[in-house]
Design an enzyme around this catalytic site. Structure first.
Site, PDB file in Angstrom:
ATOM      1  CD  GLU A 282     -22.287   4.632 -66.696  1.00 19.33           C
ATOM      2  OE1 GLU A 282     -22.254   4.293 -65.300  1.00 19.33           O
ATOM      3  OE2 GLU A 282     -21.174   4.051 -67.360  1.00 19.33           O
ATOM      4  CD  GLU A 285     -25.777  10.130 -66.268  1.00 11.43           C
ATOM      5  OE1 GLU A 285     -25.435   9.020 -65.894  1.00 11.43           O
ATOM      6  OE2 GLU A 285     -24.909  11.305 -66.121  1.00 11.43           O
ATOM      7  CB  CYS A 308     -19.164   1.538 -61.860  1.00 15.61           C
ATOM      8  SG  CYS A 308     -18.465   1.258 -63.510  1.00 15.61           S
ATOM      9  CB  SER A 328     -22.004   8.435 -65.696  1.00 13.58           C
ATOM     10  OG  SER A 328     -23.303   8.004 -65.169  1.00 13.58           O
ATOM     11  CE  LYS A 367     -17.024  -1.252 -56.171  1.00 15.69           C
ATOM     12  NZ  LYS A 367     -18.011  -0.163 -56.853  1.00 15.69           N
ATOM     13  CD  GLU A 370     -18.955   3.089 -54.131  1.00 15.97           C
ATOM     14  OE1 GLU A 370     -19.041   1.914 -54.117  1.00 15.97           O
ATOM     15  OE2 GLU A 370     -19.007   3.583 -55.514  1.00 15.97           O
ATOM     16  CD  GLU A 375     -21.249  11.271 -51.021  1.00 14.92           C
ATOM     17  OE1 GLU A 375     -20.898  11.340 -50.040  1.00 14.92           O
ATOM     18  OE2 GLU A 375     -20.107  10.870 -52.031  1.00 14.92           O
ATOM     19  CB  CYS A 512     -13.210  -5.401 -60.536  1.00 14.49           C
ATOM     20  SG  CYS A 512     -14.191  -3.879 -60.716  1.00 14.49           S
TER      21      CYS A 512
HETATM   22  S1  SF4 Z   1     -11.469  -3.339 -57.930  1.00 15.24           S
HETATM   23 FE1  SF4 Z   1     -10.192  -1.727 -58.593  1.00 15.24          FE
HETATM   24  S2  SF4 Z   1     -10.987  -1.170 -60.830  1.00 15.24           S
HETATM   25 FE2  SF4 Z   1     -12.549  -2.484 -59.670  1.00 15.24          FE
HETATM   26  S3  SF4 Z   1     -13.769  -0.809 -58.813  1.00 15.24           S
HETATM   27 FE3  SF4 Z   1     -12.128  -1.439 -56.998  1.00 15.24          FE
HETATM   28  S4  SF4 Z   1     -10.611   0.167 -57.378  1.00 15.24           S
HETATM   29 FE4  SF4 Z   1     -11.992   0.193 -59.189  1.00 15.24          FE
END
Ligand code: SF4
Ligand code: SF4
Ligand code: SF4
Ligand code: FES
Ligand code: FES
Lengths: 588, 160
Positions: A282, A285, A308, A328, A367, A370, A375, A512
């Site tokens: 990043e 970039e 991220c 990014s 996550k 995600e 992909e 986070c």
């Molecule tokens: S904990 Fe919250 S701020 Fe951290 S990556 Fe997950 S959604 Fe985003």
């Protein structure tokens, strides 16, 4: 200041505050249910609807909800009179009469505010037997809505609307039929939900919870044919201890690594390693875009936006489909780790990617979503198989009867377990951009940083702006946590009013560390502040504090990747975004 | 990317109504009222456009639509049946008449028959208490309706 008395105690309190706040300041605990506050980010849910917090105000005929009643000069308040205690219990019994009594298997059990109330108020039976409302269970890839347990406090709705401006949820219908739901009562997967999970954090009961993946992880570990690898996100190490009675802000990195080894993971690695890798990609970039811009290229997209946080990625794919080329392209650390593990490390071990299971321990609910994205799979096999929350890890540690306190501190395995202080601060708002700045500065100026700490990028204000001097070149940086705050910066970018070179966004309060997968804080913002301080302590204690100085990262480029943003990186460490908005089109 | 499709004239009409209320989120109820007046009901696509114009979430608009009983997401039938359930009509057996309509048409209050011909709703006193129980079909008023007479009334429209 005005004079009041609470439970016969004379007090001087600020004018205009609520009875609840006055009482709390005086150390008198009034129970609440629908009320929710995160004072550090100025978020308040105050519908005054549940009436659990009622108190007696001398001279008033009716009991008053403490959370929604302002103090007045001379007020005499009784928070636990016989009348109050009786009324409060009746209110609670009514709420419980329309609530399933399956605490035994409820995901919130032990952390449920309704369960606590029932204990505290000594409810042993429910005299009102009425019809119980039932509603279908909605299971998405990250969040489960079990609305039978909903107490209609609307805390989730407030967080989703005010802190995130996502608007996925609203109270719908009326009376007995009332529920909190997405538009047209569709499933969450069809709503603009970002899976940030902050509604789970706010929900006092088990109506909202994360999808539990602990069973699958145990199954994978039990399978001798599988090599099971674990990675842990930076924010986990400053919060996990809370689950085992440690003070918030205690750093338990070593014990966490030891516990993971005891559970039976074959390799205990660190997402922080991938965070350093993210900075290489990043940061490069960012510098490429800045150099092009300075060379007069008018097409270059600035500011660059960090990518991220998957909650944030989901948000801009839904709300800013016209700007998909601005963020990014670097994958998040979780996904970079997965890509390195299943391609590079599996190769080193001489095993097939199908025989490797990558588990991540995340402070995050998004996550889970995600790692399920198409992909991030190869022939259907995901780079990261399961993302567990900090809470799920604590659950595993308890299930395996590991005495956390007596654990000897251990190190992560090499090579994917080595990291720098720059990676640690990814866990706090402002940390990603500070880490990027440390590296970008040195590459750009070809000089060593005079001072590693960028105090100007730190803090817990919702939106922060700072200019960093790159040896004569001013670099403008914006930082937002919470998607409402991100929206403010993004709208400026959209209208061309933004002069930033880079913007960092995190969806959760404090970044986070305040993620929805962390131990429940029940609205106590001081817990987030303590985790925040711990992150920077952990950084300060690291021998190496700049990502590009991580020797294992340098070795990975030499051995495999060749160069940042090169051919292999492009394929494995970068991604692209999709338009997930709803377009209103003319019928044709 | 999901698509919401609506005829241009409809979109423009909704936009115009929203604009008349200054596109203010606080005017959502009034806007929805007007829009329903225009289209007869509030299907999902229409709510999406209203939400977009007022810059609020679709969930919020849906919340309003489902909270107030005068909003409906279903189109009214070609012959909307309104049964008065005001006090006088109620006392004189409106409930039984209503049940007969529901039984004959196999739909509930607020629903429309599959062929789109009939829909049933309830009304408060329509000011014709002398004729109680009263039923309206479209604009036409039927007085002193009995459960036995329901079939005959429906037949007037069934083959029309
Ligand atoms: S904990 Fe919250 S701020 Fe951290 S990556 Fe997950 S959604 Fe985003
Ligand atoms: S996960 Fe986040 S975006 Fe989704 S409903 Fe909950 S608060 Fe809203
Ligand atoms: S889902 Fe949870 S937070 Fe939302 S209204 Fe119901 S009980 Fe409250
Ligand atoms: S906590 Fe005060 S009314 Fe619910
Ligand atoms: S009650 Fe039915 S017309 Fe008055």
């Amino acid at each position: 200041m005005i004079n009041i008395t609470i439970d016969n105690k004379p007090l001087q309190v600020e004018k205009g505050i609520t009875i609840l706040k006055a009482a709390r300041a005086a150390g008198v605990e009034i129970p609440t249910l629908c009320y929710y506050e995160l004072d550090g980010i100025i978020l308040e849910n105050r519908p005054g609807g549940c009436r659990i917090c009622v108190v007696e105000v001398e001279g008033r005929r009716n009991l008053a909800p403490a959370c929604a009643t302002e103090v007045m000069e001379g007020m005499k308040i009784n928070t636990h009179s016989l009348r109050v205690v009786n009324a409060r219990r009746t209110v609670l019994e009514m709420i419980l009469s329309d609530h399933p009594a399956d605490c035994l298997i409820c995901p919130k059990s032990g952390n449920c505010e309704l369960q606590d109330l029932a204990q505290r108020l000594g409810v042993r039976e429910i005299p009102y037997q009425g019809e119980q409302s039932t509603y279908r269970k909605d299971t998405s890839r990250a969040i489960i809505r079990d609305i039978d347990k909903c107490v209609m406090c609307r805390r989730c709705e407030t967080v989703c609307n005010v802190w995130q401006t996502v608007g996925a949820l609203s109270a719908v219908n009326r009376g007995f039929e009332a529920v909190v739901a997405p538009a047209f009562e569709q499933d969450l997967e069809k709503s603009p939900c970002t899976y940030c999970g902050q509604c789970i954090m706010a929900c006092p009961v088990g109506a909202l919870s994360e999808v539990d993946n602990t069973r699958q992880v145990i199954t994978a570990i039990s399978n001798p044919k599988k090599t099971v690898i674990v990675q842990t996100a930076p924010a986990v190490r400053v919060a996990l201890g809370e689950e085992f009675g440690y003070e918030p802000g205690t750093i338990v990195t070593g014990k966490m690594a030891a516990a993971l080894r005891k559970i039976g993971f074959d390799y205990v690695f660190d997402t922080d390693f991938a965070a350093d890798l993210t900075i290489m990609e990043e940061g490069t970039e960012l510098l490429t875009r800045i150099s092009k811009f300075m060379a007069g290229d008018k097409n270059v997209k600035l500011p660059i936006l960090t990518s991220c946080c998957p909650g944030w990625v989901n948000f801009f794919e839904t709300n800013y489909p016209d700007m998909l080329d601005v963020p990014s392209t670097a994958k998040s650390p979780q996904q970079m780790f997965g890509a390195v593990a299943k391609n590079y490390w599996a190769d080193k071990l001489g095993i097939k990617r199908e025989d490797m299971v990558v588990v991540s321990i995340m402070p995050c609910v998004a996550k889970k979503f995600e790692c399920s994205r198409d992909e991030f799979k190869e022939n259907g096999n995901p780079d990261v198989d399961f993302a567990l929350t900090t809470r799920e890890l604590a659950e595993l540690i308890r299930q395996f009867n590991i005495d956390f306190e007596s654990l000897e501190e251990a190190d992560f395995d090499k090579p994917l377990g080595e990291s720098t202080g720059a990676a640690v601060i990814f866990g706090a708002t402002g940390g990603v951009i500070e880490a990027a700045t440390r590296t970008a500065y040195e590459i750009f100026t070809k000089k060593s940083l005079p001072k590693i700490d960028f105090e100007e990028l730190r803090g817990l204000e919702g939106v922060r702006k700072a200019t960093v001097d790159f040896d004569g070149t001013p670099i403008h940086i914006g930082i937002a946590h919470g998607l409402a705050n991100a929206r403010k910066l993004l709208d400026e970018v959209r209208t061309g009013k933004s002069n930033f070179h880079a913007i960092e966004v995190m969806a959760c309060p404090g970044g986070c560390i305040g993620g929805a997968g962390q131990p429940f804080h029940h609205g106590d913002f001081s817990i987030i502040e303590k985790r925040f301080a711990a992150i920077y302590r952990e950084d300060a204690g690291k021998a190496i504090r700049k990502s590009h100085e991580n020797p294992f990262i340098t070795a990975l480029y030499k051995d495999w990747l060749v160069e940042p943003c090169g051919e292999i990186s492009h394929h494995l460490l970068h991604t692209h975004y999709f338009d997930k908005s709803k377009h209103i089109e003319v019928e044709g | 990317m999901a698509k919401v499709k609506l005829a241009e004239s409809k979109i423009n009409k909704i936009k115009e109504i929203c604009a008349n209320f200054g596109n203010l989120p606080g005017e959502a109820i009034n806007v929805l009222h007007k829009v329903q007046g225009e289209f007869g009901y509030l299907p999902a696509e229409v709510q999406e456009v209203v939400a977009h114009e007022l810059n609020v979430s679709v969930a919020h608009i849906y919340g309003i639509v489902t909270f107030y009983s005068f909003f409906t997401m279903l189109p009214k039938g070609e012959h909307p049946i309104s049964v008065c359930t005001g006090t006088a009509c109620y006392v004189r057996g409106a409930e039984k008449v209503l049940d007969e309509f529901k039984r004959e048409l196999k739909i509930a209050v607020g629903e429309t028959t599959a062929d789109g011909k009939f829909s049933i709703s309830c009304l408060r006193c329509v000011g014709a208490c002398g004729l109680a129980p009263v039923v309206l079909i479209g604009e036409k008023v039927y007085g002193r309706v009995t459960p036995d007479g329901v079939k005959d009334i429906l037949n007037e429209y069934r083959n029309a």
